[in-house]
Motif scaffolding. Structure first.
Motif, PDB file in Angstrom:
ATOM      1  N   PHE A  88      18.770  -1.740 -28.565  1.00  0.00           N
ATOM      2  CA  PHE A  88      19.713  -1.671 -27.440  1.00  0.00           C
ATOM      3  C   PHE A  88      19.890  -3.042 -26.792  1.00  0.00           C
ATOM      4  N   GLU A 138      22.868  -3.751 -24.217  1.00  0.00           N
ATOM      5  CA  GLU A 138      22.781  -2.565 -23.367  1.00  0.00           C
ATOM      6  C   GLU A 138      21.373  -2.423 -22.772  1.00  0.00           C
ATOM      7  N   LEU A 182      18.170   0.056 -21.546  1.00  0.00           N
ATOM      8  CA  LEU A 182      17.555   1.310 -21.964  1.00  0.00           C
ATOM      9  C   LEU A 182      16.277   1.519 -21.151  1.00  0.00           C
ATOM     10  N   THR A 196      20.538   5.158 -20.464  1.00  0.00           N
ATOM     11  CA  THR A 196      21.072   3.880 -20.942  1.00  0.00           C
ATOM     12  C   THR A 196      22.407   3.551 -20.292  1.00  0.00           C
ATOM     13  N   ALA A 239      24.639   2.301 -22.175  1.00  0.00           N
ATOM     14  CA  ALA A 239      25.566   2.484 -23.306  1.00  0.00           C
ATOM     15  C   ALA A 239      26.266   3.835 -23.226  1.00  0.00           C
ATOM     16  N   THR A 248      25.744   4.437 -28.267  1.00  0.00           N
ATOM     17  CA  THR A 248      24.395   4.934 -28.559  1.00  0.00           C
ATOM     18  C   THR A 248      24.315   5.476 -29.973  1.00  0.00           C
ATOM     19  N   ILE A 256      19.039  10.476 -25.667  1.00  0.00           N
ATOM     20  CA  ILE A 256      19.457   9.287 -24.928  1.00  0.00           C
ATOM     21  C   ILE A 256      20.755   9.626 -24.192  1.00  0.00           C
ATOM     22  N   THR A 286      23.685   8.570 -21.258  1.00  0.00           N
ATOM     23  CA  THR A 286      24.324   7.509 -20.484  1.00  0.00           C
ATOM     24  C   THR A 286      24.069   7.717 -18.994  1.00  0.00           C
TER      25      THR A 286
END
Length: 472
Positions: free
Chosen positions: A26, A31, A33, A56, A58, A63, A95, A97
């Motif tokens: 990442f 990005e 994380l 994240t 992202a 991702t 994961i 956003t």
């Protein structure tokens, strides 16, 4: 605090093969994380797990692109909510956003908007102990809302106001009860007040989401804590109204037990028996314990002498249980299992001091079917008398019943009882074709098998011919 730091360091070393590689990917993509929520909380508590949640900067498409070529599998079932799932070896990864979400008063689904910062994302989480994050790969702890302090004090608070949190997602009220049961934490008075005042708002949540939280609560180490919170705040009146209904007013002579307290005790004793008998936490067994007496409020009758009866509360309770589980969208298999246990939970009390015939024992096993072990647990757990002599006698009597079941099972394979002749043999012996008469003969032979035990083919044929002749 030093102990917490040691536990976190040890857990991070265990997670290193995943979090270091993922963090680097990442970071290379520009990005941010962070490991977030439960995994961070549980690392501090010394609870190991292989399910890892990340947040994240992202967006989901990014991702997904970062994970491909690294993860063993990637899925996008939660993509509309900003979540991408993956598997890496034994690790399950989600994961999400950075986001904020809230419920429209008339909608059952949250509206999702991507957030712009880690701290903003943490504020929208349910409780402060779940609003801590560990940035990856730098391993910097982010705790803007005092989660570590609340973890040390074993209390559940919300990052913002409880009213704001529960308005955004009313299911968090049930999560408060679930975490109390899972972690043994107290719930901050402001949270309890908000749950009480906003309980009705749980109605906008889908039955499936309520069901899933209820399952987690019942499977927790201390479900009594969570169930009490649901009842005391009024939430149970919306999600499981049969539970508060058990808090019957006692008659003036105190001739019957407090059914609500009795039920919670039965649940706890069922959990103890699970452990004693080497079973993993079992929702069906525990939920049957919770529902076994829900027929009592509807069947309660006061006699002229002040006595209280609950005739047929087992049958009525099974119907109530089935209806509630259907409303909560449980599977047919779970509904059938729990309802059957509720209906059968009184059967043992006709056993007396062991007067049942072998035929009655066979019927007990046949009626329980594949729920026999759960029925053993429920029946034993249902003994909550304070009279130690009576309790010991009931245990010995059930020990005797289980011993008889074991002996007959060894002799006769009770779990797979069938008539001594099958349908084809019946038709051949009686000289008839397929039809109702074959089914009637099969049922009669099954009853004969239960009443008298196994017979040789010759004995079964003779008995069948006698029965057929008697029918004319």
């Amino acid at each position: 605090m030093a102990d917490v730091q040691k536990r976190v360091a040890a857990e991070l070393d265990r997670l290193a093969p995943v979090i270091d590689e993922l963090g680097a990917r990442f970071e290379q993509a520009g990005e941010e994380l962070a490991l977030v929520g439960g995994p961070v909380r549980d690392a501090m508590l010394g609870r190991l797990q292989n399910d890892l949640d990340f947040t994240t900067s992202a967006h989901p498409d990014v991702t997904e692109r970062i994970l491909k070529g690294w993860a063993d599998a990637v899925w996008d079932l939660g993509k509309e909510f900003g979540t991408i799932g993956a598997r890496k070896g034994d690790w399950q990864i989600e994961i999400t956003t950075w986001r904020s979400e809230s419920y429209d008063p008339s909608s059952r689904k949250p509206s999702v908007a991507y957030g712009t910062s880690l701290h903003g994302d943490l504020r929208r989480r349910d409780f402060t102990v779940n609003a801590m994050a560990l940035t990856i790969p730098g391993r910097q702890l982010e705790d803007p809302y005092g989660g570590i302090i609340d973890l040390a004090q074993r209390v559940l608070r919300t990052p913002g106001t409880p009213e704001e949190s529960f308005s955004d997602d009313p299911l968090r009220m049930m999560r408060a009860a679930r975490f109390a049961a899972q972690l043994g934490f107290a719930v901050d008075p402001s949270v309890v007040t908000a749950m009480t005042e906003m309980a009705e708002r749980i109605e906008i949540i889908s039955a499936e989401r309520v069901r899933d939280e209820l399952i987690k609560l019942v499977l927790a180490p201390q479900p009594r804590l969570g169930l009490r919170l649901l009842v005391d705040t009024g939430l149970a009146s919306y999600v499981l109204p049969e539970l508060p209904a058990l808090a019957l007013e006692r008659d003036e002579h105190h001739r019957h037990k407090d059914v609500y307290e009795h039920t919670l005790t039965v649940l706890e004793q069922a959990i103890d028996l699970e452990e004693e008998r080497g079973h993993a936490p079992d929702f069906v067994s525990r939920f049957a314990a919770l529902m076994h007496d829900v027929g009592k409020p509807r069947t309660r009758r006061f006699q002229d002498d002040g006595a209280v009866t609950f005739h047929h509360h087992d049958v009525v309770g099974a119907k109530i249980t089935r209806k509630r589980m259907q409303a909560l969208r449980f599977s047919n298999e779970q509904i059938d299992a729990v309802s059957s246990l509720v209906e059968l939970h009184l059967r043992f009390h006709g056993y007396g001091s062991g007067e049942w015939t072998d035929a009655a024992v066979r019927r007990y096993v046949r009626d329980a079917g594949d729920q026999l072990e759960r029925l053993h647990i429920l029946t034993r757990a249902d003994c909550t008398t304070r009279n130690q002599r009576k309790a010991a006698r009931l245990r010995r009597t059930y020990d005797d019943l289980e011993a008889r079941i074991a002996r007959l099972s060894e002799e006769e394979e009770l779990a797979s009882i069938r008539p001594d002749l099958d349908g084809n043999q019946i038709m051949e012996i009686l000289g008839i074709g397929p039809g109702r008469a074959v089914g009637e003969a099969y049922t009669w032979l099954l009853d004969l098998r239960l009443d008298e035990g196994p017979k040789t083919p010759e004995q079964a044929e003779a008995a069948l011919r006698d029965w057929w002749a008697a029918r004319g």
